[in-house]
Every structure is written in structure tokens, then in C-alpha cells.
Design a protein around this motif. Structure first.
Motif, PDB file in Angstrom:
ATOM      1  N   GLY A  73     -45.280 -25.613   4.939  1.00  0.00           N
ATOM      2  CA  GLY A  73     -46.359 -24.626   4.937  1.00  0.00           C
ATOM      3  C   GLY A  73     -46.024 -23.421   5.791  1.00  0.00           C
ATOM      4  O   GLY A  73     -46.266 -22.265   5.399  1.00  0.00           O
ATOM      5  N   LEU A  74     -45.445 -23.664   6.980  1.00  0.00           N
ATOM      6  CA  LEU A  74     -45.045 -22.557   7.856  1.00  0.00           C
ATOM      7  C   LEU A  74     -43.964 -21.712   7.197  1.00  0.00           C
ATOM      8  O   LEU A  74     -43.990 -20.482   7.264  1.00  0.00           O
ATOM      9  CB  LEU A  74     -44.542 -23.116   9.187  1.00  0.00           C
ATOM     10  CG  LEU A  74     -44.039 -22.090  10.205  1.00  0.00           C
ATOM     11  CD1 LEU A  74     -45.143 -21.104  10.590  1.00  0.00           C
ATOM     12  CD2 LEU A  74     -43.492 -22.787  11.448  1.00  0.00           C
ATOM     13  N   LEU A  75     -43.045 -22.364   6.531  1.00  0.00           N
ATOM     14  CA  LEU A  75     -41.961 -21.638   5.865  1.00  0.00           C
ATOM     15  C   LEU A  75     -42.490 -20.769   4.733  1.00  0.00           C
ATOM     16  O   LEU A  75     -42.021 -19.641   4.523  1.00  0.00           O
ATOM     17  CB  LEU A  75     -40.926 -22.645   5.352  1.00  0.00           C
ATOM     18  CG  LEU A  75     -39.574 -22.108   4.887  1.00  0.00           C
ATOM     19  CD1 LEU A  75     -38.969 -21.145   5.889  1.00  0.00           C
ATOM     20  CD2 LEU A  75     -38.622 -23.257   4.629  1.00  0.00           C
ATOM     21  N   SER A 135     -37.484 -16.557  10.391  1.00  0.00           N
ATOM     22  CA  SER A 135     -37.415 -15.133  10.043  1.00  0.00           C
ATOM     23  C   SER A 135     -36.031 -14.555  10.332  1.00  0.00           C
ATOM     24  O   SER A 135     -35.498 -13.755   9.556  1.00  0.00           O
ATOM     25  CB  SER A 135     -38.486 -14.372  10.835  1.00  0.00           C
ATOM     26  OG  SER A 135     -38.666 -13.096  10.320  1.00  0.00           O
ATOM     27  N   ASN A 136     -35.421 -14.968  11.447  1.00  0.00           N
ATOM     28  CA  ASN A 136     -34.074 -14.483  11.778  1.00  0.00           C
ATOM     29  C   ASN A 136     -33.052 -14.922  10.738  1.00  0.00           C
ATOM     30  O   ASN A 136     -32.192 -14.143  10.323  1.00  0.00           O
ATOM     31  CB  ASN A 136     -33.665 -15.004  13.155  1.00  0.00           C
ATOM     32  CG  ASN A 136     -34.113 -14.098  14.280  1.00  0.00           C
ATOM     33  OD1 ASN A 136     -33.876 -12.894  14.249  1.00  0.00           O
ATOM     34  ND2 ASN A 136     -34.768 -14.661  15.271  1.00  0.00           N
ATOM     35  N   VAL A 137     -33.144 -16.193  10.326  1.00  0.00           N
ATOM     36  CA  VAL A 137     -32.188 -16.711   9.336  1.00  0.00           C
ATOM     37  C   VAL A 137     -32.378 -15.994   7.995  1.00  0.00           C
ATOM     38  O   VAL A 137     -31.401 -15.590   7.343  1.00  0.00           O
ATOM     39  CB  VAL A 137     -32.349 -18.234   9.164  1.00  0.00           C
ATOM     40  CG1 VAL A 137     -31.422 -18.750   8.064  1.00  0.00           C
ATOM     41  CG2 VAL A 137     -32.059 -18.957  10.468  1.00  0.00           C
ATOM     42  N   ILE A 138     -33.627 -15.820   7.573  1.00  0.00           N
ATOM     43  CA  ILE A 138     -33.901 -15.131   6.302  1.00  0.00           C
ATOM     44  C   ILE A 138     -33.426 -13.690   6.359  1.00  0.00           C
ATOM     45  O   ILE A 138     -32.821 -13.173   5.401  1.00  0.00           O
ATOM     46  CB  ILE A 138     -35.404 -15.204   5.971  1.00  0.00           C
ATOM     47  CG1 ILE A 138     -35.819 -16.651   5.723  1.00  0.00           C
ATOM     48  CG2 ILE A 138     -35.733 -14.354   4.752  1.00  0.00           C
ATOM     49  CD1 ILE A 138     -37.324 -16.858   5.684  1.00  0.00           C
ATOM     50  N   SER A 139     -33.684 -13.013   7.481  1.00  0.00           N
ATOM     51  CA  SER A 139     -33.248 -11.623   7.638  1.00  0.00           C
ATOM     52  C   SER A 139     -31.738 -11.502   7.503  1.00  0.00           C
ATOM     53  O   SER A 139     -31.225 -10.611   6.813  1.00  0.00           O
ATOM     54  CB  SER A 139     -33.695 -11.102   9.002  1.00  0.00           C
ATOM     55  OG  SER A 139     -33.191  -9.807   9.242  1.00  0.00           O
ATOM     56  N   ASN A 140     -30.998 -12.417   8.152  1.00  0.00           N
ATOM     57  CA  ASN A 140     -29.533 -12.402   8.039  1.00  0.00           C
ATOM     58  C   ASN A 140     -29.089 -12.601   6.592  1.00  0.00           C
ATOM     59  O   ASN A 140     -28.146 -11.955   6.116  1.00  0.00           O
ATOM     60  CB  ASN A 140     -28.923 -13.497   8.912  1.00  0.00           C
ATOM     61  CG  ASN A 140     -28.952 -13.143  10.389  1.00  0.00           C
ATOM     62  OD1 ASN A 140     -29.124 -11.983  10.747  1.00  0.00           O
ATOM     63  ND2 ASN A 140     -28.796 -14.143  11.237  1.00  0.00           N
ATOM     64  N   ALA A 141     -29.766 -13.519   5.894  1.00  0.00           N
ATOM     65  CA  ALA A 141     -29.391 -13.809   4.505  1.00  0.00           C
ATOM     66  C   ALA A 141     -29.629 -12.605   3.610  1.00  0.00           C
ATOM     67  O   ALA A 141     -28.776 -12.246   2.781  1.00  0.00           O
ATOM     68  CB  ALA A 141     -30.190 -15.010   3.995  1.00  0.00           C
ATOM     69  N   VAL A 142     -30.767 -11.958   3.776  1.00  0.00           N
ATOM     70  CA  VAL A 142     -31.093 -10.784   2.950  1.00  0.00           C
ATOM     71  C   VAL A 142     -30.106  -9.650   3.215  1.00  0.00           C
ATOM     72  O   VAL A 142     -29.618  -8.991   2.285  1.00  0.00           O
ATOM     73  CB  VAL A 142     -32.543 -10.323   3.216  1.00  0.00           C
ATOM     74  CG1 VAL A 142     -32.817  -8.990   2.535  1.00  0.00           C
ATOM     75  CG2 VAL A 142     -33.533 -11.376   2.729  1.00  0.00           C
ATOM     76  N   GLU A 143     -29.769  -9.430   4.486  1.00  0.00           N
ATOM     77  CA  GLU A 143     -28.806  -8.373   4.818  1.00  0.00           C
ATOM     78  C   GLU A 143     -27.418  -8.713   4.297  1.00  0.00           C
ATOM     79  O   GLU A 143     -26.680  -7.831   3.869  1.00  0.00           O
ATOM     80  CB  GLU A 143     -28.773  -8.153   6.323  1.00  0.00           C
ATOM     81  CG  GLU A 143     -30.033  -7.497   6.865  1.00  0.00           C
ATOM     82  CD  GLU A 143     -29.870  -7.041   8.300  1.00  0.00           C
ATOM     83  OE1 GLU A 143     -28.746  -6.652   8.675  1.00  0.00           O
ATOM     84  OE2 GLU A 143     -30.862  -7.073   9.045  1.00  0.00           O
TER      85      GLU A 143
END
Length: 440
Positions: free
Chosen positions: A307-309, A344-352
Motif C-alpha cells: 500500500g505504501l509503495l 522514492s530514491n530508488v524510483i527516481s534513480n530508475a527513471v533517470e
């Protein structure tokens, strides 16, 4: 008596090396030091098998297959303990002095592996000392040179130089005696007493090494390179702070001028810019506080990781990035704010890494008492050296800017450690990266 000393080496060295390999694998100095200790422990096992087990099996009439198997094992162990210490010690000093690379570590292993080719194992065991010495002596000289270079680089503080010198001697002196043992019979004769002295010397070296370990001396030298990077990164952040403060002042002045000129729409725009700049400044302050904080305090609450994710993923609206999810309900005690920041940090790295287009696959699955959260992207990926260094503060594969300080994955690991979790990263250049978080 000699056999007893070597058996003592096995009993003491093997558990010590295994403990360090399991508990201190992230400290590269201790990791390679543990491998050196492991080879010394194997020498005790080799002597025990050759001098005790084989004669006992032969006298008791054990079958030839068992005797031959033990014979081959002792021959392999003999090659390992006579060849691999030179390689391991050289790599140890490469990390010790800050000159390590994944490529060099791999290439330097080749001569040691070729020892198995140039030495005989079966039917007659024969060590090719001439081949071993042909590369072992240059390796040993290179180790001594790296030690000397590192000693010159250490701060001119008496106790630090003594600590550095002590660590070097703990490793180099047993290596010198190993070399003398291999040269014996080729250029000169050594008394048999040296065989007794070698295990005693190794045990003394281990004792001194454990004293250094207790006082965190290895950790201090391991962190010297990281501290230098942190100093550079801190200077970079100070520059970014000054820029952000200057921008805030400019936005405030522009807003004041617009209000005086009764240009309220323009004043509103300047106010929005000021608020955004302030948010960015507060974010930098928050990151810096995490960097300097030795321990993160958690505010735990019961929540569903899936749910948090979903809440975190809903904040990412990048049309060109397809997000695929496979979630399993997973209720745990976590700090909502910190774990959300971690995701959020992991997702941001993946998107970049995907440069704004590609597929991000996010999965949540429960494995016994643990929860595994994986983020797989189709981005440019990383090489082994980048993967190894990605948790260092201020290390980044992205372009340095006022918004990127190379602290994202450093925070992720720190947050996961606070939750007694782990982070694993797998990546291939051109094929993407998978970051896996393990919560327990």
C-alpha cells in the motif's frame, strides 16, 4: 609439535576468517584480510590431512578411492596456500593504499590460477616453485611498494603512522617467511625449526590483527578515501546552499518590486518560485542531516508495504515510463516517512537511468519471515565498479548539479540498515538495473 601448531592454525584461523567474511564483507580491507587468514587456516588443514589423516587411513586399510580423494585434496590445498597469499596480499595493499580497480583485481588473479596448470596434482603431487616465484616475487615487491606509498600518504600523526606500519607488518612479515620457505632448497638451506616458527608467527599476526580490529583501525583506514570524497561533496553542497540562498533573495526582491508596482500576478509567480526554492533548500538540509547523523531514530507503525509503495508510485507521472507492478500484501512495522523516501530514491534513480522512457517493474513478495521489494528498470545499467561504489556518499553516475549530490543510495542503505534490512543491486551495462530491498 609442528603438526600441533598447524592444527591450531586451522582451529583458530578458519572460524575467524568465516566470521569476518560474513560480518565485515562491506569493509574491503577486512574482506581481503579475511581471505588471507582463510588461506593460512587451510595450511593447517593441509598439514593435518597429509601428516595425520593419510597415514591413519593407509594403516587402517581404507579403500584406494578414499585415499586418492584425500591425496588430491591435500595437493590442491598445497597449491592454494603456496600461491594465493601473494595475490591476496597484493590486492589487500591495493585497497589499503586506495589504488584498487575491479579490472586489476581480476587480471592479477590469472597467474595464481595458472599455478594449478603448471603444478601436478595427480598421480604425483609436485609444486612448481619456479613458476610461483616468477610472479610471486614481483607481487611481493609491488605489495611493499604500495605499503610504502600508503605510509607516505597517512597523516603525519605518530599513532596513525604506527597503526598503518603495524597493519603492514602483520601482513608482510609472514609473506616474507613464506617466500623463504619456497626458496629453501633452491638457493639455500633453512633449519627445520623455521617450520615451527611460521605457524607461531601467523598466530601472533592474527592476535595483533584482532587487536587492531577491536579498536576499529581497519575501519578508519577504509574510510579515509570516503572521507576525502565527503569533504569534496560537502564543499559542493556549500556552493549549492549559497546558490539557493542567493536565488531566494532574488525571488524576494522581485516579489517586493512587483508588489510596489502593483503587479500582483508577477508577484504570485515570484512567490511560487521562492517557495519551490525554499523546498529544495530544506531538502538539502534534510539530506545533510542524515549524512551527519550516526543513528536514525525510527517512528514505527504497522503498515502494508504494498500500500505504501502504491502511494509513492502514484506521485510519479511520467507518461513515457511504463510501470508494471506485482504486489503481495505484506504487513510490517516500519517508519512510513523514511521507507517512502527510500522507495522514492530508488524510483527516481530508475527513471533517470531510463532517461524518462522505458519500463519499471516493481514487485513485492513475502519469503518466509522476510519481505522482498524489487525495482527493475530497462535503463543504461552500470559496470561492476559503479555497482561496487554506488553506496558511497557523493558518488554518482549522473551529471552533478545543484539537485544531485550522489546521496540517494547512501540514504537507502542507511534507512534499510536502521530497519535491520539489506539492499542488493544487480546491473549490466545496456540492460538495466535491479535494486532489491529485503525487510525482515
Amino acid at each position: 609439535m609442528i603438526i600441533a601448531f598447524f592444527l591450531l592454525l586451522f582451529v583458530v584461523m578458519m572460524p575467524t576468517s568465516i566470521y569476518l567474511l560474513v560480518k565485515q564483507r562491506e569493509n574491503r580491507l577486512l574482506f581481503w584480510g579475511a581471505l588471507i587468514i582463510l588461506t593460512v587456516g587451510l595450511s593447517g588443514l593441509q598439514v593435518g590431512l597429509e601428516k595425520l589423516a593419510l597415514p591413519l587411513m593407509e594403516s587402517s586399510g581404507a579403500g584406494d578411492p578414499w585415499i586418492n580423494a584425500i591425496y588430491i585434496v591435500t595437493a590442491f590445498l598445497n597449491i592454494i596456500i603456496h600461491a594465493f597469499p601473494y595475490y591476496l596480499i597484493l590486492v589487500f595493499f591495493m585497497y589499503f593504499s586506495g589504488y584498487s580497480t575491479a579490472l586489476a583485481t581480476g587480471l592479477l588473479l590469472v597467474p595464481a590460477l595458472l599455478t594449478f596448470v603448471f603444478s601436478d596434482v595427480y598421480p604425483a603431487a609436485r609444486m612448481n616453485y619456479s613458476y610461483i616465484l616468477s610472479w610471486a616475487i614481483p607481487y611481493m615487491l609491488a605489495s611493499a611498494a604500495l605499503f610504502a606509498i600508503g605510509l607516505l600518504k597517512v597523516e603525519n600523526i605518530k599513532h596513525k603512522r604506527l597503526q598503518y606500519f603495524g597493519i603492514g607488518m602483520i601482513v608482510l612479515i609472514p609473506e616474507v617467511f613464506l617466500l623463504l620457505l619456497q626458496l629453501e632448497g633452491i638457493y639455500f638451506e633453512l633449519p627445520i625449526a623455521i617450520l615451527t616458527f611460521i605457524p607461531i608467527l601467523c598466530l601472533i599476526s592474527l592476535l595483533l590483527g584482532l587487536i587492531f580490529y577491536v579498536y576499529n583501525v581497519f575501519a578508519r583506514f577504509q574510510s579515509a578515501t570516503v572521507l576525502t570524497k565527503m569533504q569534496i561533496g560537502t564543499s559542493m553542497m556549500q556552493h549549492a546552499f549559497k546558490n539557493a540562498i542567493s536565488k531566494n533573495k532574488l525571488h524576494a526582491l522581485n516579489m517586493q518590486r512587483s508588489l510596489e508596482a502593483q503587479q500582483y500576478e508577477a508577484a504570485g509567480n515570484h512567490l511560487n518560485n521562492l517557495l519551490n526554492s525554499n523546498d529544495h533548500l530544506m531538502s538539502m538540509v534534510s539530506k545533510l542531516s542524515y549524512l551527519t547523523r550516526s543513528r536514525i531514530s525510527l517512528e514505527l507503525e504497522t503498515l502494508d508495504i504494498s500500500g505504501l509503495l502504491r502511494e509513492v508510485l502514484d506521485q510519479w507521472t511520467t507518461p513515457a515510463v511504463a510501470i508494471e507492478t506485482r504486489f503481495t500484501p505484506a504487513i510490517m512495522e516500519l517508519d512510513r516517512t523514511l521507507v517512502a523516501e527510500c522507495f522514492s530514491n530508488v524510483i527516481s534513480n530508475a527513471v533517470e537511468a531510463m532517461e524518462g522512457k522505458g519500463t519499471l517493474t516493481v514487485t513485492v513478495e513475502r519469503i518466509k519471515h522476510k519481505v522482498k521489494v524489487s525495482f527493475s528498470d530497462t535503463g543504461k545499467g552500470m559496470d561492476k565498479e559503479q555497482v561496487k561504489r554506488m553506496f558511497e556518499p557523493f558518488f554518482s553516475t549522473k551529471h552533478k548539479s545543484g539537485h544531485n549530490f550522489g546521496l540517494g543510495m547512501f540514504y537507502v542503505r542507511k534507512i534499510m540498515s536502521a530497519h535491520r534490512g539489506k539492499v542488493a543491486v544487480a546491473s549490466q551495462l545496456g540492460k538495466g538495473t535491479t535494486v532489491t530491498l529485503y525487510f525482515s
